[in-house]
Design an enzyme around this catalytic site. Structure first.
Site, PDB file in Angstrom:
ATOM      1  N   LYS A 117      23.692  45.343  65.761  1.00  0.00           N
ATOM      2  CA  LYS A 117      25.064  45.145  65.251  1.00  0.00           C
ATOM      3  C   LYS A 117      25.830  44.164  66.132  1.00  0.00           C
ATOM      4  O   LYS A 117      26.666  43.421  65.637  1.00  0.00           O
ATOM      5  CB  LYS A 117      25.799  46.483  65.148  1.00  0.00           C
ATOM      6  CG  LYS A 117      25.126  47.420  64.135  1.00  0.00           C
ATOM      7  CD  LYS A 117      26.071  48.017  63.137  1.00  0.00           C
ATOM      8  CE  LYS A 117      25.265  48.602  61.993  1.00  0.00           C
ATOM      9  NZ  LYS A 117      25.941  49.083  60.860  1.00  0.00           N
ATOM     10  N   LYS A 199      17.501  45.843  54.208  1.00  0.00           N
ATOM     11  CA  LYS A 199      17.982  46.971  53.394  1.00  0.00           C
ATOM     12  C   LYS A 199      19.271  46.606  52.660  1.00  0.00           C
ATOM     13  O   LYS A 199      20.043  45.766  53.139  1.00  0.00           O
ATOM     14  CB  LYS A 199      18.161  48.220  54.262  1.00  0.00           C
ATOM     15  CG  LYS A 199      19.448  48.336  54.996  1.00  0.00           C
ATOM     16  CD  LYS A 199      19.609  49.760  55.533  1.00  0.00           C
ATOM     17  CE  LYS A 199      21.001  49.852  56.120  1.00  0.00           C
ATOM     18  NZ  LYS A 199      21.429  51.134  56.503  1.00  0.00           N
ATOM     19  N   LYS A 202      26.121  47.816  52.765  1.00  0.00           N
ATOM     20  CA  LYS A 202      27.506  47.622  52.325  1.00  0.00           C
ATOM     21  C   LYS A 202      28.068  46.301  52.815  1.00  0.00           C
ATOM     22  O   LYS A 202      28.945  45.729  52.220  1.00  0.00           O
ATOM     23  CB  LYS A 202      28.387  48.762  52.843  1.00  0.00           C
ATOM     24  CG  LYS A 202      28.157  50.067  52.134  1.00  0.00           C
ATOM     25  CD  LYS A 202      29.204  51.074  52.561  1.00  0.00           C
ATOM     26  CE  LYS A 202      28.574  52.252  53.260  1.00  0.00           C
ATOM     27  NZ  LYS A 202      28.304  52.063  54.676  1.00  0.00           N
TER      28      LYS A 202
END
Ligand code: AQP
Length: 335
Positions: A117, A199, A202
């Site tokens: 991240k 994947k 969002k």
């Protein structure tokens, strides 16, 4: 002993960083629905976790109410489960601070999700991103959870939660139950339609890669028609066929058909036909969810009553643990 006491406790949650998509639905929420008869389930909306990224306050509010209504629209019964916003139960943040003091810098520094991240958000590597797994440990340990449904990417965080609990218990006695990971019987990792090695997420920038639960039928079918496949024309599950494998997983998850049955069904038929059928079956599966969502989202009073009750009951459980934790470390009990 009553049946309720004998049931194991499960806790899970989703961050309202964007709209709920097919990945979160098939990979998490759909499985939660199946658990509600057999477990004491607490499903929180992980809004504090959403703050590790910069998010417009109006967008966060909209996402949060939408996701809360979607939990229920997807079949999570508020009478059988505790549904609440994480930020409405202040004990999460309070326990998180205490646990920060029992977590080593080196442990957090090893978390691969932090590395991923922070590579993606180089301009905002904040301390919240770093200590995120400690808040997650607090979420889990507050409720003495037995089980936590975790995807592969959260497994390391669950291990850390166990390590923190073990360290704390080693000093102060058995305060925290050690949680186990729960792997659903049917689990699906859903990948982006346009980038099937990643994947469905969002925060994905390409909106064609993500199917949101509230997308209308035309948008759903359009996205599936554009889904990346491969240069073969054969619908079969095999290594290297990431796009087709993903479409087969989605089709299998919404219809209950096995890969073998799907291969037979599409034997000799082209990819165009397959993609259209998958799109239609997804739209069909989501239609009742969308219908229920539309009814719920216009009834703010009902939603408010549900999350108020959820926070009260969760807060009661959380306070029991926190009181013990505070006392053990030597804080003066509140008068
Ligand atoms: N594509 C997916 N396939 C299977 N399961 C998925 N989950 C999410 N995406 C998929 C599962 O949903 C739960 C909640 O996820 P989350 O929102 O708390 O965190 P996340 O996994 O980080 O979700 P995103 O969409 O990737 O969010 P961003 O982009 O904000 O980081 C988890 O159980 C997860 O496994």
């Amino acid at each position: 002993m009553s049946e309720t006491i004998a049931k194991k406790t499960i806790l899970s949650g989703i961050k309202p960083t964007g709209s709920l998509n097919l990945g979160g639905y098939l990979g998490a929420v759909k499985n939660w629905v199946a658990l509600q008869e057999d477990y004491n389930c607490l499903y929180m909306l992980a809004d504090l976790h959403a703050l590790t990224i910069r998010i417009d306050p109006a967008v966060l509010r909209k996402n949060s109410m939408e996701l809360f209504a979607l939990y229920i629209a997807c079949g999570i019964d508020p009478e059988k489960n505790l549904l609440f916003f994480q930020s409405h139960v202040p004990q999460h943040a309070e326990l998180s601070w205490i646990l920060n003091c029992y977590t080593m810098f080196g442990e957090l520094n090893r978390m691969t999700q932090f590395k991923d991240k922070s590579a993606k958000n180089a301009e905002n590597i904040n301390a919240g991103l770093f200590t995120y797994p400690v808040l997650m440990a607090a979420d889990i340990l507050l409720y003495q959870s037995d089980l936590v449904p975790v995807g592969e990417d959260q497994r390391q965080h669950l291990e850390l939660a166990r390590d923190i609990a073990t360290r704390y218990n080693g000093v102060y006695g058995d305060v925290f139950k050690l949680p186990e990971g729960y792997t659903p019987k049917v689990g699906a990792r859903i990948m982006s339609l346009t980038n099937p090695t990643h994947k469905m997420s969002k925060s994905e920038e390409d909106e064609n890669g993500t199917v949101n639960l509230l997308d209308n039928k035309d948008a759903i079918i359009r996205k599936f028609k554009r889904a990346v496949t491969d240069s073969e024309t054969c619908v079969r599950h095999a290594e290297g066929k990431d796009g087709i494998n993903n479409l087969m997983s989605i089709y299998s998850a919404v219809t209950g058909k096995s890969f073998e049955e799907i291969e037979k069904e599409f034997d000799g038929r082209g990819y165009g036909d397959f993609k259209l059928t998958v799109g239609e079956s997804v739209a069909e599966c989501l239609a009742p969810v969308q219908q229920k969502y539309n009814d719920l989202i216009s009834d703010k009073a009902q939603l408010e009553a549900i999350y108020k009750r959820g926070a009260e009951q969760a807060g009661y459980m959380a306070m029991k643990t926190l009181r013990k934790v505070y006392k053990k470390v030597g804080l003066i009990p509140r008068a």
